[in-house]
Design a protein around this motif. Structure first.
Motif, PDB file in Angstrom:
ATOM      1  N   ALA A 112       0.832  -1.208   0.000  1.00 40.27           N
ATOM      2  CA  ALA A 112       0.000   0.000   0.000  1.00 40.27           C
ATOM      3  C   ALA A 112       0.861   1.249   0.000  1.00 40.27           C
ATOM      4  O   ALA A 112       0.544   2.251  -0.654  1.00 40.27           O
ATOM      5  CB  ALA A 112      -0.928  -0.004   1.211  1.00 40.27           C
ATOM      6  N   SER A 113       1.976   1.209   0.726  1.00 37.21           N
ATOM      7  CA  SER A 113       2.878   2.364   0.788  1.00 37.21           C
ATOM      8  C   SER A 113       3.507   2.641  -0.570  1.00 37.21           C
ATOM      9  O   SER A 113       3.574   3.788  -1.024  1.00 37.21           O
ATOM     10  CB  SER A 113       3.983   2.116   1.825  1.00 37.21           C
ATOM     11  OG  SER A 113       3.421   1.859   3.083  1.00 37.21           O
ATOM     12  N   PHE A 161      12.730  13.281  10.252  1.00 32.85           N
ATOM     13  CA  PHE A 161      11.496  13.758   9.628  1.00 32.85           C
ATOM     14  C   PHE A 161      11.557  13.716   8.095  1.00 32.85           C
ATOM     15  O   PHE A 161      11.165  14.673   7.419  1.00 32.85           O
ATOM     16  CB  PHE A 161      11.154  15.168  10.113  1.00 32.85           C
ATOM     17  CG  PHE A 161      11.049  15.259  11.611  1.00 32.85           C
ATOM     18  CD1 PHE A 161       9.915  14.782  12.246  1.00 32.85           C
ATOM     19  CD2 PHE A 161      12.081  15.774  12.365  1.00 32.85           C
ATOM     20  CE1 PHE A 161       9.809  14.837  13.628  1.00 32.85           C
ATOM     21  CE2 PHE A 161      11.991  15.826  13.746  1.00 32.85           C
ATOM     22  CZ  PHE A 161      10.854  15.359  14.385  1.00 32.85           C
ATOM     23  N   SER A 162      12.056  12.611   7.552  1.00 33.13           N
ATOM     24  CA  SER A 162      11.958  12.406   6.106  1.00 33.13           C
ATOM     25  C   SER A 162      10.487  12.457   5.715  1.00 33.13           C
ATOM     26  O   SER A 162       9.612  12.010   6.468  1.00 33.13           O
ATOM     27  CB  SER A 162      12.562  11.055   5.715  1.00 33.13           C
ATOM     28  OG  SER A 162      13.938  11.008   6.045  1.00 33.13           O
ATOM     29  N   VAL A 188       7.775  10.007   6.593  1.00 33.72           N
ATOM     30  CA  VAL A 188       8.068   8.658   6.113  1.00 33.72           C
ATOM     31  C   VAL A 188       9.054   7.975   7.063  1.00 33.72           C
ATOM     32  O   VAL A 188      10.140   8.496   7.326  1.00 33.72           O
ATOM     33  CB  VAL A 188       8.659   8.695   4.685  1.00 33.72           C
ATOM     34  CG1 VAL A 188       8.901   7.281   4.179  1.00 33.72           C
ATOM     35  CG2 VAL A 188       7.722   9.439   3.743  1.00 33.72           C
ATOM     36  N   GLU A 189       8.668   6.815   7.582  1.00 33.18           N
ATOM     37  CA  GLU A 189       9.466   6.119   8.586  1.00 33.18           C
ATOM     38  C   GLU A 189      10.045   4.805   8.068  1.00 33.18           C
ATOM     39  O   GLU A 189      10.320   3.895   8.853  1.00 33.18           O
ATOM     40  CB  GLU A 189       8.587   5.832   9.822  1.00 33.18           C
ATOM     41  CG  GLU A 189       8.046   7.066  10.509  1.00 33.18           C
ATOM     42  CD  GLU A 189       9.109   7.839  11.270  1.00 33.18           C
ATOM     43  OE1 GLU A 189      10.253   7.332  11.372  1.00 33.18           O
ATOM     44  OE2 GLU A 189       8.807   8.931  11.748  1.00 33.18           O
ATOM     45  N   ASN A 190      10.240   4.678   6.765  1.00 35.47           N
ATOM     46  CA  ASN A 190      10.712   3.413   6.196  1.00 35.47           C
ATOM     47  C   ASN A 190      12.052   2.953   6.748  1.00 35.47           C
ATOM     48  O   ASN A 190      12.332   1.757   6.789  1.00 35.47           O
ATOM     49  CB  ASN A 190      10.837   3.537   4.669  1.00 35.47           C
ATOM     50  CG  ASN A 190       9.510   3.815   4.005  1.00 35.47           C
ATOM     51  OD1 ASN A 190       8.798   4.732   4.394  1.00 35.47           O
ATOM     52  ND2 ASN A 190       9.174   3.034   2.990  1.00 35.47           N
ATOM     53  N   THR A 191      12.908   3.891   7.153  1.00 37.74           N
ATOM     54  CA  THR A 191      14.267   3.523   7.547  1.00 37.74           C
ATOM     55  C   THR A 191      14.382   3.200   9.026  1.00 37.74           C
ATOM     56  O   THR A 191      15.451   2.786   9.480  1.00 37.74           O
ATOM     57  CB  THR A 191      15.234   4.669   7.220  1.00 37.74           C
ATOM     58  OG1 THR A 191      14.857   5.829   7.971  1.00 37.74           O
ATOM     59  CG2 THR A 191      15.218   4.992   5.742  1.00 37.74           C
ATOM     60  N   THR A 192      13.295   3.399   9.814  1.00 39.64           N
ATOM     61  CA  THR A 192      13.381   3.221  11.256  1.00 39.64           C
ATOM     62  C   THR A 192      12.353   2.216  11.736  1.00 39.64           C
ATOM     63  O   THR A 192      11.375   1.908  11.048  1.00 39.64           O
ATOM     64  CB  THR A 192      13.150   4.552  11.998  1.00 39.64           C
ATOM     65  OG1 THR A 192      11.847   5.037  11.657  1.00 39.64           O
ATOM     66  CG2 THR A 192      14.189   5.585  11.609  1.00 39.64           C
ATOM     67  N   VAL A 222       4.640   1.433  11.520  1.00 40.90           N
ATOM     68  CA  VAL A 222       4.020   2.616  10.949  1.00 40.90           C
ATOM     69  C   VAL A 222       4.952   3.179   9.890  1.00 40.90           C
ATOM     70  O   VAL A 222       6.116   3.461  10.154  1.00 40.90           O
ATOM     71  CB  VAL A 222       3.754   3.670  12.040  1.00 40.90           C
ATOM     72  CG1 VAL A 222       3.190   4.932  11.420  1.00 40.90           C
ATOM     73  CG2 VAL A 222       2.805   3.122  13.086  1.00 40.90           C
ATOM     74  N   VAL A 223       4.463   3.340   8.672  1.00 45.61           N
ATOM     75  CA  VAL A 223       5.276   3.869   7.585  1.00 45.61           C
ATOM     76  C   VAL A 223       5.045   5.369   7.400  1.00 45.61           C
ATOM     77  O   VAL A 223       5.975   6.139   7.267  1.00 45.61           O
ATOM     78  CB  VAL A 223       4.990   3.114   6.269  1.00 45.61           C
ATOM     79  CG1 VAL A 223       5.788   3.724   5.115  1.00 45.61           C
ATOM     80  CG2 VAL A 223       5.336   1.640   6.423  1.00 45.61           C
TER      81      VAL A 223
END
Length: 342
Positions: free
Chosen positions: A8-9, A58-59, A83-87, A98-99
């Motif tokens: 979905a992301s 805060f990407s 966007v929290e893809n890296t964490t 949570v993305v």
């Protein structure tokens, strides 16, 4: 569940890209900001962890634009997501990650009478900081020391036209019925003079008042550009709406452009205890808070879209628990990172 969320992301991102590519008005933008940080206590890191950690500063992804109507009225819109893809960010059930997180998202109208926005946005109290926050969005952001740095939803924003080429009057009002349990009207007011970017004018001055987030606060901000130097200061008084907690805070900082290298130094003092450092470091609620912050750093833009940076921040202080003065744990933070804007 995770595969569905990731799919979905990806679909959401591709939709935004396609929308930005095909439409003439909207512009698609984003930021990827990652840093490696070593912290003694983790009281100010983005993930609250000590040691050597990777921080996502805060990407975000977003789309924004405007459309003009007759009689000089312009429709404004923006949708922005953190966007929290890296964490590692856990959802409410403790397992799913949570993305996306909501950031400034609103609809608005702009005319000769000013601009009105509806939705989610930084309060005008937070916006009154202008460019004073030299380490904003990092682990040395001024919100580590002071309260009122809020982004809120279910609100209305008004920005006056520039009066006399210098002054703007601004307001944020949160809808009462969207905030059940709040006995206070929640609003913020500000007046600004000059240019927060220090381009049209070499100075910026602001005064602001806030009743949002359980505190009453007022602040004054001033920044001036003198050649390659920028000098700034912020004073704030903050008082709890429900307890006797109250106090003053201030920052003084300077930056200097040395052949493209932006050298920065900041000193902060807090006697209120509404910032995230005090909330995270204390073991018991106290009074007579006294916290000092010193931060030095530098950043350099290696291209129009790419920034590299580093800084060292030190936090120390004490407070009273009962009649005893208790030292707070010192926190020393070293950070190096890179930011890419597109």
């Amino acid at each position: 569940m995770k595969k569905t969320l990731i799919s979905a992301s990806v679909a959401s991102v591709l939709t935004l890209v396609s929308f930005a590519t095909l439409a003439e008005g909207p512009s698609f933008y984003g930021r990827l900001d990652l840093a490696v940080t070593n912290s003694d206590q983790g009281a100010t890191t983005q993930n609250g962890k000590e040691g050597t950690v990777l921080e996502n500063n805060f990407s975000n992804l977003g789309v924004k634009g405007s459309e003009k109507f007759a009689n000089g009225i312009e429709l404004l819109y923006q949708m922005e997501f953190q966007v929290e893809n890296t964490t590692q960010t856990e959802g409410k059930n403790g397992s799913d990650e949570v993305v996306f997180k909501a950031r400034n998202t609103f609809l608005g109208l702009k005319s000769d009478a000013g601009t009105v926005l509806v939705g989610r946005n930084d309060t005008v109290f937070k916006q009154s900081e202008g460019g004073i926050d030299l380490f904003g969005n990092f682990n040395a952001d001024i919100d580590r020391m002071i309260g009122g740095q809020l982004r809120k939803a279910d609100g209305l924003w008004y920005y006056s036209p520039v009066i006399g080429g210098l002054v703007t009057l601004n307001a944020t009002y949160l809808m009462d019925d969207n905030y059940e349990g709040s006995d206070e009207d929640q609003y913020a007011l500000s007046a600004t003079l000059g240019d927060k970017g220090l381009k049209a004018h070499p100075y910026y001055v602001a005064a602001a008042y806030n009743t949002i987030g359980g505190i009453d606060a007022y602040r004054g901000v001033a920044q001036v550009k003198l050649g390659e130097f920028k000098l700034g200061g912020l004073y704030q008084n903050t008082e709890s709406q429900t307890t006797d907690q109250e106090g003053d805070s201030f920052f003084l900082n300077v930056s200097y452009n040395l052949n493209g290298v932006n050298l920065k130094a900041e000193y902060g003092q807090d006697e209120a205890g509404f910032g995230s450092y005090y909330k995270n470091i204390k073991e018991a609620t106290g009074t007579d808070v006294n916290i000092t912050q010193i931060t030095v750093g530098a950043d350099y833009r290696i291209s129009k879209s790419t920034l590299v940076y580093g800084h060292y921040a030190m936090y120390e202080g004490d407070h009273k628990v009962g009649t005893a003065t208790v030292d707070l744990e010192d926190d020393n933070i070293f950070t190096v990172g890179a930011r890419y804007d597109f």
